[in-house]
Design a protein around this motif. Structure first.
Motif, PDB file in Angstrom:
ATOM      1  N   MET A 272     -12.565   4.007  -5.419  1.00  0.00           N
ATOM      2  CA  MET A 272     -12.052   5.283  -5.452  1.00  0.00           C
ATOM      3  C   MET A 272     -13.015   4.868  -3.391  1.00  0.00           C
ATOM      4  O   MET A 272     -12.062   5.112  -2.105  1.00  0.00           O
ATOM      5  N   GLU A 273     -14.518   4.915  -2.933  1.00  0.00           N
ATOM      6  CA  GLU A 273     -14.729   5.150  -2.315  1.00  0.00           C
ATOM      7  C   GLU A 273     -14.092   4.276  -0.964  1.00  0.00           C
ATOM      8  O   GLU A 273     -14.051   4.523  -0.030  1.00  0.00           O
ATOM      9  N   ASN A 274     -13.902   3.009  -1.208  1.00  0.00           N
ATOM     10  CA  ASN A 274     -13.945   1.971  -0.555  1.00  0.00           C
ATOM     11  C   ASN A 274     -12.186   1.814  -0.384  1.00  0.00           C
ATOM     12  O   ASN A 274     -11.409   2.254   0.983  1.00  0.00           O
ATOM     13  N   THR A 275     -11.084   3.268  -0.647  1.00  0.00           N
ATOM     14  CA  THR A 275      -9.813   3.265  -0.913  1.00  0.00           C
ATOM     15  C   THR A 275      -9.526   3.981  -0.099  1.00  0.00           C
ATOM     16  O   THR A 275      -9.178   4.691   0.975  1.00  0.00           O
ATOM     17  N   ILE A 276     -10.941   5.315   0.279  1.00  0.00           N
ATOM     18  CA  ILE A 276     -11.048   5.946   1.184  1.00  0.00           C
ATOM     19  C   ILE A 276     -11.429   5.939   2.500  1.00  0.00           C
ATOM     20  O   ILE A 276     -10.267   6.190   3.785  1.00  0.00           O
ATOM     21  N   TYR A 277     -12.192   4.457   2.213  1.00  0.00           N
ATOM     22  CA  TYR A 277     -12.203   3.423   4.016  1.00  0.00           C
ATOM     23  C   TYR A 277     -10.892   3.240   3.825  1.00  0.00           C
ATOM     24  O   TYR A 277     -10.494   3.330   5.518  1.00  0.00           O
ATOM     25  N   ASP A 278     -10.114   3.323   3.356  1.00  0.00           N
ATOM     26  CA  ASP A 278      -8.723   2.000   3.667  1.00  0.00           C
ATOM     27  C   ASP A 278      -8.115   3.970   4.691  1.00  0.00           C
ATOM     28  O   ASP A 278      -7.250   3.038   5.553  1.00  0.00           O
ATOM     29  N   LEU A 279      -8.216   4.399   3.942  1.00  0.00           N
ATOM     30  CA  LEU A 279      -7.085   5.628   4.576  1.00  0.00           C
ATOM     31  C   LEU A 279      -7.792   5.964   5.906  1.00  0.00           C
ATOM     32  O   LEU A 279      -6.753   6.556   6.430  1.00  0.00           O
ATOM     33  N   ILE A 280      -8.856   5.868   5.980  1.00  0.00           N
ATOM     34  CA  ILE A 280      -9.675   6.238   7.356  1.00  0.00           C
ATOM     35  C   ILE A 280      -9.282   5.545   7.932  1.00  0.00           C
ATOM     36  O   ILE A 280      -9.001   6.068   9.321  1.00  0.00           O
ATOM     37  N   ASN A 281      -9.121   4.512   8.033  1.00  0.00           N
ATOM     38  CA  ASN A 281      -8.886   3.491   9.106  1.00  0.00           C
ATOM     39  C   ASN A 281      -7.357   3.155   9.096  1.00  0.00           C
ATOM     40  O   ASN A 281      -6.932   3.508  10.491  1.00  0.00           O
ATOM     41  N   ASN A 282      -6.568   3.408   8.145  1.00  0.00           N
ATOM     42  CA  ASN A 282      -5.080   3.888   8.457  1.00  0.00           C
ATOM     43  C   ASN A 282      -5.075   5.644   9.334  1.00  0.00           C
ATOM     44  O   ASN A 282      -4.306   5.029  10.855  1.00  0.00           O
ATOM     45  N   ILE A 283      -6.003   6.412   9.672  1.00  0.00           N
ATOM     46  CA  ILE A 283      -5.639   7.454  10.190  1.00  0.00           C
ATOM     47  C   ILE A 283      -5.541   7.630  11.607  1.00  0.00           C
ATOM     48  O   ILE A 283      -5.157   7.625  12.556  1.00  0.00           O
ATOM     49  N   VAL A 284      -6.889   6.757  11.319  1.00  0.00           N
ATOM     50  CA  VAL A 284      -7.861   6.601  13.128  1.00  0.00           C
ATOM     51  C   VAL A 284      -6.435   5.154  13.771  1.00  0.00           C
ATOM     52  O   VAL A 284      -7.491   5.820  15.352  1.00  0.00           O
ATOM     53  N   ILE A 295      -9.155  14.829   4.383  1.00  0.00           N
ATOM     54  CA  ILE A 295      -9.302  13.410   3.634  1.00  0.00           C
ATOM     55  C   ILE A 295      -9.767  12.849   2.841  1.00  0.00           C
ATOM     56  O   ILE A 295      -9.805  11.708   1.740  1.00  0.00           O
ATOM     57  N   GLY A 296     -11.033  13.639   2.859  1.00  0.00           N
ATOM     58  CA  GLY A 296     -11.987  13.486   1.248  1.00  0.00           C
ATOM     59  C   GLY A 296     -11.407  14.001  -0.191  1.00  0.00           C
ATOM     60  O   GLY A 296     -12.010  13.583  -1.231  1.00  0.00           O
ATOM     61  N   SER A 297      -9.815  14.297   0.151  1.00  0.00           N
ATOM     62  CA  SER A 297      -9.647  15.028  -0.998  1.00  0.00           C
ATOM     63  C   SER A 297      -8.369  14.126  -1.772  1.00  0.00           C
ATOM     64  O   SER A 297      -8.331  14.694  -2.976  1.00  0.00           O
ATOM     65  N   ILE A 298      -7.714  13.893  -0.640  1.00  0.00           N
ATOM     66  CA  ILE A 298      -6.641  12.933  -0.553  1.00  0.00           C
ATOM     67  C   ILE A 298      -6.601  11.803  -1.838  1.00  0.00           C
ATOM     68  O   ILE A 298      -4.954  12.247  -2.655  1.00  0.00           O
ATOM     69  N   ILE A 299      -7.000  11.432  -2.444  1.00  0.00           N
ATOM     70  CA  ILE A 299      -7.013   9.628  -3.108  1.00  0.00           C
ATOM     71  C   ILE A 299      -7.927  10.664  -4.236  1.00  0.00           C
ATOM     72  O   ILE A 299      -7.474  10.532  -5.197  1.00  0.00           O
ATOM     73  N   LEU A 412     -20.939  10.460   0.290  1.00  0.00           N
ATOM     74  CA  LEU A 412     -21.173   9.896   1.677  1.00  0.00           C
ATOM     75  C   LEU A 412     -20.006   8.956   2.237  1.00  0.00           C
ATOM     76  O   LEU A 412     -20.046   7.428   1.584  1.00  0.00           O
ATOM     77  N   ILE A 413     -19.744   9.187   3.684  1.00  0.00           N
ATOM     78  CA  ILE A 413     -18.461   8.640   3.680  1.00  0.00           C
ATOM     79  C   ILE A 413     -19.396   8.052   5.495  1.00  0.00           C
ATOM     80  O   ILE A 413     -19.050   8.635   6.109  1.00  0.00           O
ATOM     81  N   ASP A 414     -19.439   6.463   5.483  1.00  0.00           N
ATOM     82  CA  ASP A 414     -20.330   6.246   6.452  1.00  0.00           C
ATOM     83  C   ASP A 414     -18.996   6.182   7.455  1.00  0.00           C
ATOM     84  O   ASP A 414     -18.556   5.089   7.877  1.00  0.00           O
ATOM     85  N   PHE A 415     -19.013   7.093   8.887  1.00  0.00           N
ATOM     86  CA  PHE A 415     -17.484   7.466   9.876  1.00  0.00           C
ATOM     87  C   PHE A 415     -18.164   6.631  10.667  1.00  0.00           C
ATOM     88  O   PHE A 415     -19.183   7.445  11.377  1.00  0.00           O
ATOM     89  N   LYS A 416     -17.786   5.752  11.037  1.00  0.00           N
ATOM     90  CA  LYS A 416     -18.618   4.860  12.032  1.00  0.00           C
ATOM     91  C   LYS A 416     -17.077   5.146  13.654  1.00  0.00           C
ATOM     92  O   LYS A 416     -15.798   4.872  13.144  1.00  0.00           O
TER      93      LYS A 416
END
Length: 416
Positions: A272-284, A295-299, A412-416
């Motif tokens: 689930m965490e890895n999928t949230i990272y994929d989602l963030i990459n899509n958005i940014v 973002i943190g609730s979608i998945i 925690l999401i390591d947002f870079k």
């Protein structure tokens, strides 16, 4: 429209309700009759009180959880009589020595199947369009909601209908579909709450477990599903009669689905965490975006809602994959069809305020020194003032820096 607690005809009942009323003894959803929680009723569902003149009394065993489906083990019974307005009423008292949790799936009947329900909620949408299946699924998820996973966040799914301002016809069709929601669920006192909105208000009913808000062309409220409805809908006359005839059966499917509270197993949390990272990459990857994603609730929300649609007690990797693929498809369609003049600056949308950045750094530091990331630990250790804490934490979740796990734990999401 029939009152939710006054349904008597068989076609108005969900599969679980029908079984519990007509075929099962000593089984139902717990509703306590007193504050001591040693006397209770067993209802056919949380939405329909029992009409059986019987009551259950605990004998030397723990109290069952309120609202859960149980089977009571009864030692003996006795009839008791009361005089009420010159009428003698008989109640069957059942003495309970034990009980066990029961799986609602064992009671379901195929009064309505998933495909029929999807056909109902997607009636206005032309089947000829390429993303018909995705739009049918997102409307279904908006109706059946998502369960509450943690005390830190309500369950439910928020969505936004996006398009040009002349989409009143599509909005009217969505309202027609959402008439499947019982009137009782439109009251803030309901445990499940649904509301259609044309402004950016964010109702937060205190006693609700699930809150479902559907917005019309509002871009600045955090949502889980964007609904790109630029296409021309089917004429209302082509589906109106079928919707009205099929409403009781579609609502029965909805009620059965709401009985399920699927969880996300611990073994799925890394995926689930890895999928949230994929989602963030899509958005940014987009400089501009048509809406505000939570973002943190979608998945977590889409995963558990898909599980509920299939009447599961636990979410699976397939549910997570379906949720991700649905969101990516809707996101792609929305960004392609939306006018840039109405879009939001992605960088500004995700930028942290001073308070948000302070709390985010506090959470990172707590993780680095090995302290469990729980709601209470973070609240005790952060330098953010207490009255700002919950709102700031929610903003971090919306902006994709954290996500909520079960048992009040925070990822925690390591947002870079």
């Amino acid at each position: 429209m029939t009152d939710l607690r006054n349904r008597y005809w068989g076609f108005e009942l969900s599969g679980v309700e029908y079984k519990l009323i007509f075929e099962k003894e000593n089984m139902g959803f717990v509703r306590f009759a007193n504050k001591n929680k040693d006397i209770f009723y067993l209802d056919p569902s949380p939405f329909l009180n029992t009409v059986k003149p019987e009551i259950y009394v605990l004998e030397k065993c723990s109290a069952p959880p309120a609202g859960k489906l149980i089977e009571a083990i009864v030692r003996e019974t006795e009839d008791k009589y009361d005089l009420n307005k010159n009428i003698v009423e008989k109640t069957l008292v059942k003495y309970v020595i034990d009980w066990k949790i029961t799986d609602p799936n064992k009671l379901r009947t195929n009064l309505t199947i998933k495909d029929e329900f999807l056909n109902y909620v997607s009636a206005p949408i032309p089947r000829s369009i390429s993303n018909f299946e995705d739009l049918a699924n997102c409307l279904a998820l908006s109706v059946i909601s998502a369960p509450q996973l943690t005390e830190m966040e309500k369950g439910g799914i928020n969505s936004v209908v996006l398009g040009e301002s002349n989409m009143r016809g599509q909005w009217a069709a969505i309202k027609k579909i959402m008439s499947i929601v019982p009137n009782e669920f439109k009251k803030p006192t309901s445990r499940q709450y649904y509301k259609l909105l044309e402004d950016d208000s964010r109702p937060k009913p205190v006693n609700c477990c699930e809150v479902n808000l559907t917005y019309f062309n509002i871009t600045n409220v955090p949502v889980h599903i964007p609904l790109p409805f630029e296409m021309k809908f089917n004429p209302v006359a082509s589906y109106k009669e079928n919707l009205e005839n099929y409403l009781p059966l579609a609502r029965a499917f909805m009620i059965d689905a709401l009985l399920f509270q699927p969880e996300i197993p611990e073994v799925m949390q890394k995926k689930m965490e890895n999928t949230i990272y994929d989602l963030i990459n899509n958005i940014v990857s987009n400089n501009l975006i048509s809406h505000t994603p939570d973002i943190g609730s979608i998945i977590p929300k889409l995963t558990t809602s898909y599980a509920r649609l299939d009447f599961k007690l636990n979410s699976t990797s397939n549910d997570l994959n379906e949720g991700k693929e649905l969101w990516e498809s809707l996101m792609g369609d929305t960004e392609t069809n939306s006018s840039n003049s109405r879009k939001l600056d992605t960088n500004k949308l995700l930028e942290l305020t001073c308070d948000e950045n302070m709390l985010y750094m506090d959470i990172i530091n707590l993780k680095d020194i090995g302290i469990d990331l729980t709601f209470e630990n973070i609240k005790k250790k952060t330098s953010i003032m207490e009255w700002k804490f919950e709102e700031t934490l929610e903003k971090l979740k919306i902006k994709g820096r954290i996500y909520y796990l079960s048992n009040d734990k925070i990822g925690l999401i390591d947002f870079k």
